[in-house]
Design a protein around this motif. Structure first.
Motif, short mmCIF file in Angstrom:
data_model
loop_
_atom_site.label_atom_id
_atom_site.label_comp_id
_atom_site.label_asym_id
_atom_site.label_seq_id
_atom_site.Cartn_x
_atom_site.Cartn_y
_atom_site.Cartn_z
N PRO A 87 0.81 -1.20 0.00
CA PRO A 87 0.00 0.00 0.00
C PRO A 87 0.85 1.26 0.00
CG PRO A 87 0.14 -0.86 2.20
CD PRO A 87 0.94 -1.78 1.33
N THR A 134 -5.92 2.44 -2.76
CA THR A 134 -6.19 3.34 -1.65
C THR A 134 -7.58 3.03 -1.10
OG1 THR A 134 -7.02 5.00 -3.18
CG2 THR A 134 -4.70 5.16 -2.54
N PRO A 184 -10.49 1.34 1.32
CA PRO A 184 -10.76 0.06 1.96
C PRO A 184 -10.68 -1.15 1.03
CG PRO A 184 -12.81 1.14 1.44
CD PRO A 184 -11.71 2.08 1.03
N LEU A 187 -8.33 -3.21 -0.12
CA LEU A 187 -7.61 -4.39 0.38
C LEU A 187 -8.41 -5.11 1.45
CD1 LEU A 187 -3.82 -3.45 0.73
CD2 LEU A 187 -4.82 -5.16 -0.77
N GLY A 188 -9.08 -4.37 2.29
CA GLY A 188 -9.87 -4.97 3.36
C GLY A 188 -11.07 -5.75 2.85
N ARG A 189 -11.42 -5.57 1.59
CA ARG A 189 -12.55 -6.30 1.01
C ARG A 189 -12.12 -7.62 0.39
NH1 ARG A 189 -14.77 -1.70 -2.50
NH2 ARG A 189 -15.30 -3.45 -3.85
N GLU A 236 1.90 -4.77 5.81
CA GLU A 236 0.71 -3.89 5.73
C GLU A 236 -0.43 -4.62 5.02
OE1 GLU A 236 0.10 -0.55 6.63
OE2 GLU A 236 1.92 -0.65 7.84
N ILE A 237 -0.11 -5.33 3.95
CA ILE A 237 -1.13 -6.10 3.24
C ILE A 237 -1.67 -7.19 4.17
CG2 ILE A 237 -1.58 -7.65 1.30
CD1 ILE A 237 0.65 -6.13 -0.21
N HIS A 238 -0.77 -7.82 4.90
CA HIS A 238 -1.15 -8.87 5.84
C HIS A 238 -2.15 -8.34 6.88
CE1 HIS A 238 -0.66 -12.31 8.52
NE2 HIS A 238 -0.28 -11.51 9.49
N GLU A 239 -1.95 -7.13 7.33
CA GLU A 239 -2.88 -6.53 8.29
C GLU A 239 -4.22 -6.18 7.66
OE1 GLU A 239 -1.24 -3.31 10.56
OE2 GLU A 239 0.60 -4.43 10.99
N ALA A 240 -4.20 -5.86 6.37
CA ALA A 240 -5.44 -5.44 5.70
C ALA A 240 -6.29 -6.61 5.21
CB ALA A 240 -5.09 -4.54 4.51
N ILE A 241 -5.66 -7.71 4.84
CA ILE A 241 -6.39 -8.87 4.31
C ILE A 241 -6.45 -9.93 5.41
CG2 ILE A 241 -6.47 -10.67 2.55
CD1 ILE A 241 -4.98 -8.79 0.68
#
Length: 146
Positions: free
Chosen positions: A25, A76, A78, A80-82, A105-110
């Protein structure tokens, strides 16, 4: 990009495997992305240079610029969180293009991610460490079958 596909069409993929995903990100500027790629080139296998240059030439500078700029807005918010599918993130520890913190960071978002780090692997880790990438991929996919 696969993260975009998985976020927008959650029924399409059943799992994702990302080898050194660029620009997410952290979304560096196009100039920074280009400089990082230049830093990586001397680290890659010489036999990869000519096919890589041919591919970049065929793509053309205008399209490469547009793709790099697209990454700024691409992930940018949300999006990644989806992503809801299990995701394997492969981190080359000698990769100047994608920083390790980016994968964390990706790991935290997914929600369902697994990170595997490959010491000595550069940005083109599938070329420099094909057996390791294949083994991590098979292990991950076998885990998904359970």
């Amino acid at each position: 990009m696969m993260f975009d596909l998985a976020a927008r069409y959650p029924t399409f993929p059943s799992a994702l495997i990302a080898c050194a995903p660029t620009g997410i990100p952290e979304n560096p500027s196009v100039r920074v992305q280009f400089l990082r790629l230049l830093l990586d080139l001397p680290r890659e296998r010489l036999g990869l240079l000519l096919p890589g240059l041919r591919a970049y030439t065929r793509c053309g500078p205008r399209r490469m610029y547009r793709l790099a700029r697209d990454q700024e807005a691409h992930m940018t918010g949300p999006l990644l969180g989806r992503v809801e599918v299990p995701t394997l993130l492969l981190d080359g520890l000698a990769d100047p293009v994608v920083q390790s913190w980016t994968l964390w960071e990706i790991h935290e978002a997914i929600p369902h991610t697994v990170i595997r780090q490959i010491p000595g692997a550069t940005h083109a880790m599938a070329d420099s460490f094909p057996c390791t990438v294949a083994q991590y991929t098979l292990d991950f996919l076998n885990l998904m079958e359970r």
